[in-house]
Design a protein around this motif. Structure first.
Motif, PDB file in Angstrom:
ATOM      1  N   LEU A 226      35.051  41.439  31.367  1.00 50.51           N
ATOM      2  CA  LEU A 226      36.377  40.828  31.198  1.00 50.51           C
ATOM      3  C   LEU A 226      36.640  39.799  32.293  1.00 50.51           C
ATOM      4  CD1 LEU A 226      38.641  43.858  30.203  1.00 50.51           C
ATOM      5  CD2 LEU A 226      37.766  42.051  28.727  1.00 50.51           C
ATOM      6  N   SER A 227      36.200  40.090  33.508  1.00 50.35           N
ATOM      7  CA  SER A 227      36.363  39.138  34.608  1.00 50.35           C
ATOM      8  C   SER A 227      35.586  37.856  34.344  1.00 50.35           C
ATOM      9  CB  SER A 227      35.905  39.782  35.917  1.00 50.35           C
ATOM     10  OG  SER A 227      36.021  38.868  36.988  1.00 50.35           O
ATOM     11  N   THR A 228      34.372  37.996  33.807  1.00 48.81           N
ATOM     12  CA  THR A 228      33.562  36.820  33.466  1.00 48.81           C
ATOM     13  C   THR A 228      34.209  36.014  32.349  1.00 48.81           C
ATOM     14  OG1 THR A 228      31.553  38.037  34.072  1.00 48.81           O
ATOM     15  CG2 THR A 228      31.274  36.069  32.723  1.00 48.81           C
ATOM     16  N   LEU A 229      34.771  36.704  31.362  1.00 51.08           N
ATOM     17  CA  LEU A 229      35.437  36.020  30.256  1.00 51.08           C
ATOM     18  C   LEU A 229      36.659  35.266  30.747  1.00 51.08           C
ATOM     19  CD1 LEU A 229      35.564  35.534  27.200  1.00 51.08           C
ATOM     20  CD2 LEU A 229      36.884  37.647  26.991  1.00 51.08           C
ATOM     21  N   ARG A 230      37.432  35.862  31.643  1.00 55.99           N
ATOM     22  CA  ARG A 230      38.627  35.194  32.187  1.00 55.99           C
ATOM     23  C   ARG A 230      38.236  33.961  32.991  1.00 55.99           C
ATOM     24  NH1 ARG A 230      41.135  36.279  36.962  1.00 55.99           N
ATOM     25  NH2 ARG A 230      39.967  38.245  37.167  1.00 55.99           N
ATOM     26  N   ALA A 231      37.160  34.064  33.772  1.00 57.64           N
ATOM     27  CA  ALA A 231      36.687  32.919  34.551  1.00 57.64           C
ATOM     28  C   ALA A 231      36.217  31.781  33.643  1.00 57.64           C
ATOM     29  CB  ALA A 231      35.557  33.353  35.486  1.00 57.64           C
TER      30      ALA A 231
END
Length: 374
Positions: A226-231
Motif C-alpha cells: 500500500l505504501s508503494t502504491l501511494r508513492a
C-alpha cells in the motif's frame, strides 16, 4: 480547423513517446508552433488520469497471483465441456454462485469481478480441479490465498476509482478530487492494516477468520504494498499537483486568499467574495454553472474558469467516440460514406439533442404510387 492558437490551454495524451516528446513529439511541436505564432500562453500537457490510475495498479507486482487465476479460469471457461461440468458441479453443491466470469486485459474492469468471484469459489474450484486430476497445491497454499485476498480487495478499490473517473460530465477538477481522496484512503488503509484492522478489506477479513491463515497473514508485506502504491500515485500525478491552486480557485473561489492569487485576479476576486448575490448563486447552481453567471466586469475570472473547464482530464470522450465509430463503421455497412459516418457520430455523441419535428414534417416528401387500371 482555423482555431485560434491563443485559446489553446491544455493537451491530454495517452503518454506515448510520439505524443510527449519535447522536440519531435506532439506536445513539443505544439509549443514550438505557439511560440512561432507569438502566443505567450502556457500549454499544460497532461497524461490521461484514467491511464495513469491503471498504470499505478501495476506497481503492486502481484502478476504471479493474477496469472494463476487467469490460467485456472481459462481451463474452466475455454472448453465447453469443462464449463458445463463446472456449472453443474456448483449447482449440485448448492453454491451461492453459479459460474466464474472471464477476464480479458482489454476490459480491465473485469479484473476485480473475476478476482472476487474466484476468491469466494476457491474451495469449490479446488474440488472441481481435483476431479480433473489437476494439481491444486498452489491454490490451497495459505500464503497464496492471503495474497489473492489482498489483491482482490485492492483491485476492487481501484476499479471503484476508475468508474468515478469515467463519464462525460467529469471536469478535470472533479477527477483530481477523486484521485486526492483515493490517496488519503490509501494512507488510512495503511494505518489500519498496521493495526490489523481489515474493515475496508472484506476478503482479507475473511481470511483472518480462519485460524490457519490468521497466523500466516503477511500484514507487514501488504502494508509495504500500500505504501508503494501511494508513492506511485504521488509520483504520477505531480503535474496535477502543480495546478492545485488553480483548481481550488475554480472550485471554491470564495475560500481563496486574494493575496495568494495572481495579481491580475486579485481585484476581481475581492469583488467576487464581497458580492453576497454571487455567493448565494454559487451555493444554488453549483460551481460549473456558477462561472457562466459571472458578470462581464470580471473578465479575468471568466477567462480563468474557461481555461479550467476546457481542460480534458482524460481521453475518455475521445475513446468513447472511437468506440461509437467502430460499432457503426463495420464490414457489413459497405455503403456507409464519410458524410454518413460524420452525421451518425454527431447524433450519437450529442449530449442534449431535441429533434425539430415540425421542420422534419415540413420537409417530408410523400411517395405517390400509381395503380394501373385493369
Amino acid at each position: 480547423m482555423n482555431l485560434s492558437w491563443d485559446k489553446l490551454t491544455g493537451l491530454t495524451t495517452d503518454g506515448a513517446p510520439a505524443m510527449c516528446g519535447e522536440k519531435s513529439g506532439l506536445v513539443g511541436r505544439l509549443r514550438q508552433k505557439m511560440q512561432s505564432e507569438g502566443n505567450a500562453g502556457e500549454l499544460t500537457a497532461y497524461h490521461c488520469i484514467i491511464h495513469q490510475e491503471t498504470l499505478c495498479g501495476k506497481v503492486l507486482g502481484m502478476e504471479h497471483v493474477m496469472n494463476t487465476v487467469t490460467q485456472t479460469v481459462n481451463f474452466i471457461r475455454a472448453r465447453g465441456l469443462n464449463h458445463r461440468q463446472f456449472q453443474s458441479f456448483l449447482e449440485e453443491i448448492q453454491s451461492e454462485y453459479n459460474d466464474v466470469p472471464y477476464h480479458t486485459e482489454v476490459r480491465w474492469l473485469s479484473r476485480g469481478k473475476v478476482l472476487e468471484r474466484f476468491f469466494y469459489l476457491l474451495d469449490d474450484i479446488c474440488q472441481f480441479l481435483e476431479t480433473k486430476e489437476k494439481d491444486t497445491a498452489r491454490l490451497r497454499d495459505v500464503k497464496w490465498r492471503c495474497e489473492l485476498a489482498f489483491l482482490c480487495d485492492v483491485t476492487n478499490h481501484l476499479s471503484a476509482l476508475n468508474l468515478q473517473l469515467q463519464g462525460r460530465g467529469r471536469t478535470v477538477t472533479d477527477m483530481y478530487d477523486s484521485v486526492r481522496a483515493f490517496k488519503v484512503k490509501l494512507n488510512l488503509w495503511e494505518t489500519q492494516l498496521q493495526q490489523k484492522n481489515h474493515a475496508h478489506f472484506p476478503a482479507c477479513q475473511n481470511m483472518m477468520t480462519r485460524t490457519t491463515a490468521a497466523s500466516q497473514f503477511p500484514t507487514k508485506h501488504f502494508v509495504e504494498k500500500l505504501s508503494t502504491l501511494r508513492a506511485e500515485f504521488t509520483r504520477r500525478f505531480t503535474d496535477f499537483e502543480r495546478q492545485k491552486f488553480n483548481f481550488e480557485m475554480f472550485s471554491n473561489p470564495f475560500s481563496i486568499d486574494p493575496e495568494k492569487a495572481p495579481e491580475n485576479l486579485q481585484m476581481e476576486l475581492i469583488e467576487l467574495q464581497c458580492d453576497s448575490a454571487l455567493k448565494s448563486k454559487y451555493e444554488t447552481v453549483g460551481r460549473v454553472e456558477f462561472h457562466r453567471c459571472l458578470p462581464e466586469t470580471m473578465p479575468q475570472l471568466r477567462r480563468h474558469a474557461a481555461r479550467i473547464l476546457s481542460m480534458f482530464g482524460s481521453t475518455y470522450v475521445c475513446e468513447q467516440l472511437f468506440s461509437v465509430m467502430k460499432l457503426n463503421k463495420s464490414a457489413h455497412r459497405s455503403s456507409l460514406t464519410d458524410a454518413h459516418l460524420h452525421s451518425i457520430l454527431r447524433v450519437s455523441t450529442a449530449q442534449d439533442l431535441t429533434p425539430n419535428i415540425t421542420e422534419l414534417v415540413v420537409k417530408k416528401r410523400c411517395q405517390v404510387s400509381t395503380v394501373s387500371k385493369q
